[in-house]
Design a protein around this motif. Structure first.
Motif, short mmCIF file in Angstrom:
data_model
loop_
_atom_site.label_atom_id
_atom_site.label_comp_id
_atom_site.label_asym_id
_atom_site.label_seq_id
_atom_site.Cartn_x
_atom_site.Cartn_y
_atom_site.Cartn_z
N VAL A 213 0.84 -1.20 0.00
CA VAL A 213 0.00 0.00 0.00
C VAL A 213 0.88 1.25 0.00
N ALA B 73 2.57 1.85 -3.55
CA ALA B 73 1.76 2.00 -4.77
C ALA B 73 1.86 3.42 -5.32
N ARG B 74 1.96 3.51 -6.66
CA ARG B 74 2.05 4.83 -7.27
C ARG B 74 0.79 5.17 -8.04
N THR C 96 -3.78 0.58 -7.92
CA THR C 96 -2.87 -0.40 -7.32
C THR C 96 -2.99 -0.32 -5.80
N GLN C 97 -3.16 0.90 -5.31
CA GLN C 97 -3.29 1.07 -3.86
C GLN C 97 -4.50 0.30 -3.33
N TYR D 224 -3.80 -3.37 -3.20
CA TYR D 224 -3.05 -3.80 -2.02
C TYR D 224 -3.90 -3.75 -0.76
N ALA E 31 -0.81 5.94 3.64
CA ALA E 31 -0.87 5.92 2.18
C ALA E 31 -2.11 6.63 1.67
N SER F 73 -2.02 10.01 -0.61
CA SER F 73 -2.55 10.09 -1.98
C SER F 73 -3.74 11.03 -2.03
#
Lengths: 116, 503
Positions: B294, B297-298, B302-303, B306, B426, B430
């Motif tokens: 997590v 992740a970019r 994807t985050q 995870y 995370a 983000s």
């Protein structure tokens, strides 16, 4: 017969596994197909190996084979056939989209990174 | 009404077939049919939950062939709950898809319904081989849905997913063959009985088969050494499909839960509960790795992928503790995490859509067109998915933490709380990048369509509802857990000749 059957099944599975771990799409598809053949043979043997046995009850017969694995194999064959066809088409699509038949082609990723 | 049990399989099947009749038809009638059918599925599944809530385990014998010889569908509290969860998630993602994602490729609606059929079938079946067949149905539909709309990234991720799952299916069949060869039956209840009375010489073979089955289910549910397909596949799938896929890992968790409590549960003699100690460590490792993933992740999608991994680890920890309290907590957590992570996939897509070129990548870019609305949705989703009070994530995690015994607490508490912290950091990072470091929004940019909003509101809005109605829901999950841990009642209901059922 048991030893021969087991050897053949094991050899098929080993070849299938080896091919499935290769780096190009065609060997992977062939490998998965071989693996599914090995599995079908294995399923066939789960009811015990019999020759000349009847699967359905008949008058006057005393020698029977287990009918259930036969039915299971039939289902597994149909599903495996559909999946092979699908994965062949998919492999061709990957080849067309990427211009290479490598399973792990990283070129596309690099191009995207540079753009961003 | 005894035919109610088979309706969650037949309804999507016939709807899916109806979609094939005229392939070049316009979108509107299909959307209507799909939405009506899925809404009907929600009604049916609620009726199933009500029917199962009296604790009776009922079965439906296909073709009137009685178990253990015939194929049966079984309705107990757990399967009713899972079918209900599937249908609500499907309604939300289908509503979102109707805003235009379904037009990007052919046959979206037909495949979507067939996927639902496979998932519902896997939850309802009481037969091991049929579990395999329904797994295949849902996988075949998912292969095509994953690549819906096409694109380079999707075909490559799709090929990995297909190759891995084909190998998984081969292993499933081998495991089934071993189980059938040793026990001589495929009916789950019957198999559970025979495992207990098995000849000790064949125990090793049976154990190998059972472990192989665990590998297969572990692959489906994306447990640690077998999860590598998940982030890429989920991040590249179209949003409504990724949202529906949130239930796919739970199919694996369900299968583990069902097989290793019913067949290899308390009554299995020498093999009683032998996988739980293994699961415990693998599940904890999955949680730890999900937390790292997590943070790394970019991309928003994807985050979320995870975050799903963390939730899978959390669920399997609950399975491995194998007590009423932990199973009840995990069922509540499963309802929460499936709906919320589905909603987050939709949200990530909506954000990517409104940001233009920056897409879902976590970089400062153009602002979203509707910052207030999407920001609020992101806030709710982030709070609940990392498990901050007052929403449902906190309740689920607290129930699970509470279920741990003193010897398990150091591991579970530290890892679960640290992974929540990783998720919090995370999501916070983000969120501030996407919403606060953003440039000017394009006032002419795309906005949320009403049906997208409806899908989002249904999935993310489920979290406050789950928190408000936590009382009755945990009562139900507690009863389900108790039912699950009493395999003899299940066996009794299926195999006792006096009990009715079937048609």
């Amino acid at each position: 017969m048991e030893a021969l059957f087991a050897t053949v099944t094991g050899f098929l599975a080993a070849s299938g596994l080896y091919l499935a771990l290769r780096g190009r799409t065609f060997p992977v598809v062939v490998g998965l197909t071989l693996l599914s053949y090995a599995v079908n043979l294995f399923l066939f043997s789960t009811g015990g190996l019999t020759t000349d046995g009847a699967a359905v009850i008949q008058d006057g017969k005393t020698h029977y084979a287990d009918p259930l694995p036969q039915a299971l194999v039939l289902t597994a064959i149909v599903i495996g056939f559909a999946m092979t066809a699908f994965s062949v088409i998919l492999a061709m699509r990957v080849r067309g989209d990427q211009g290479s038949d490598q399973v792990n082609d990283q070129r596309g990723d690099d191009a995207r990174e540079e753009k961003s | 009404m005894q035919h109610l049990i088979i309706l969650p399989i037949l309804l999507p099947l016939f709807t899916g077939l109806a979609m094939l009749i005229k392939r070049d038809a316009t979108m509107q009638p299909r959307r209507t049919i799909g939405l009506v059918s899925t809404a009907l599925l929600v009604v049916i599944s609620v009726a199933l939950v009500v029917e199962s809530s009296d604790g009776q385990i009922s079965y439906y014998a296909l073709g009137g062939w009685q178990p253990p010889f015939g194929i049966i569908l079984v309705l107990d509290r757990l399967s009713a709950l899972m079918v209900c969860l599937t249908s609500v998630l499907a309604l939300g993602s289908l509503a979102y898809a109707c805003a235009g994602d379904d037009k990007k490729g052919s046959n979206f609606h037909g495949l979507f319904q067939l996927q639902l059929m496979g998932i519902n079938g896997a939850f309802l079946t009481g037969d091991m081989f049929n579990l395999f067949v329904f797994f295949e149905v849902l996988l075949i539909a998912s292969y095509s849905l994953l690549m819906h709309g096409g694109g380079k990234d999707r075909t490559q991720a799709g090929f990995h997913y297909v190759a891995l799952n084909l190998a998984g299916s081969a292993m499933f069949l081998i495991a089934l063959g071993v189980l059938y060869g040793t026990t001589g039956t495929l009916n789950m209840a019957d198999m559970g009985q025979r495992v207990a009375q098995l000849d000790p010489e064949r125990l090793g073979l049976l154990k190998a088969g059972a472990f192989l089955l665990l590998v297969v289910f572990g692959l489906k549910s994306a447990i640690l050494p077998l999860y590598f397909w998940l982030p890429r596949a989920y991040a590249s799938a179209p949003a409504p499909v990724a949202a529906l896929f949130a239930i796919m890992t739970k199919v694996g968790v369900y299968a583990i839960l069902r097989v290793y409590t019913l067949i290899f549960g308390d009554s299995a003699g020498d093999l009683a509960n032998f996988v739980q100690p293994w699961l415990w460590w693998f599940a904890l490792a999955t949680i730890a790795l999900g937390g790292i993933g997590v943070l790394s992740a970019r991309d928003l999608r994807t985050q979320v992928a995870y975050l799903i991994l963390i939730s899978v680890g959390t669920l399997l920890v609950g399975v491995s503790m194998d007590r009423v309290a932990s199973l009840s907590a995990l069922l509540y957590y499963m309802l929460h995490t499936t709906l919320v992570s589905g909603g987050l996939f939709l949200l990530a897509d909506a954000i990517a859509d409104q940001r233009g070129k920056a897409g879902a990548r976590i970089v400062p870019g153009r602002g979203v067109t509707q910052p207030a609305l999407l920001g609020l949705a992101y806030f709710v989703g982030a709070i609940t998915v990392v498990g901050l009070p007052p929403l449902s994530g906190a309740i689920g995690k607290a129930l699970l933490l509470d279920a741990a015994q003193p010897s398990e607490q150091p591991w579970l508490w530290s890892l679960l709380l640290l992974s929540s912290l990783a998720g919090l950091v995370a999501m916070g990072r983000s969120g501030s990048t996407v919403f606060w470091k953003a440039g000017k929004a394009d006032p002419e940019g795309s906005r949320l369509k009403p049906s997208m909003l409806a899908g989002l509101a249904l999935l993310l809005g489920a979290s406050p509802l789950l928190a408000i109605f936590a009382g009755p829901i945990t009562e139900f999950t507690q009863a389900s857990a108790a039912q699950l841990l009493d395999p003899s009642a299940y066996t009794q209901a299926i195999l006792a000749p006096t009990s009715g059922g079937g048609s």
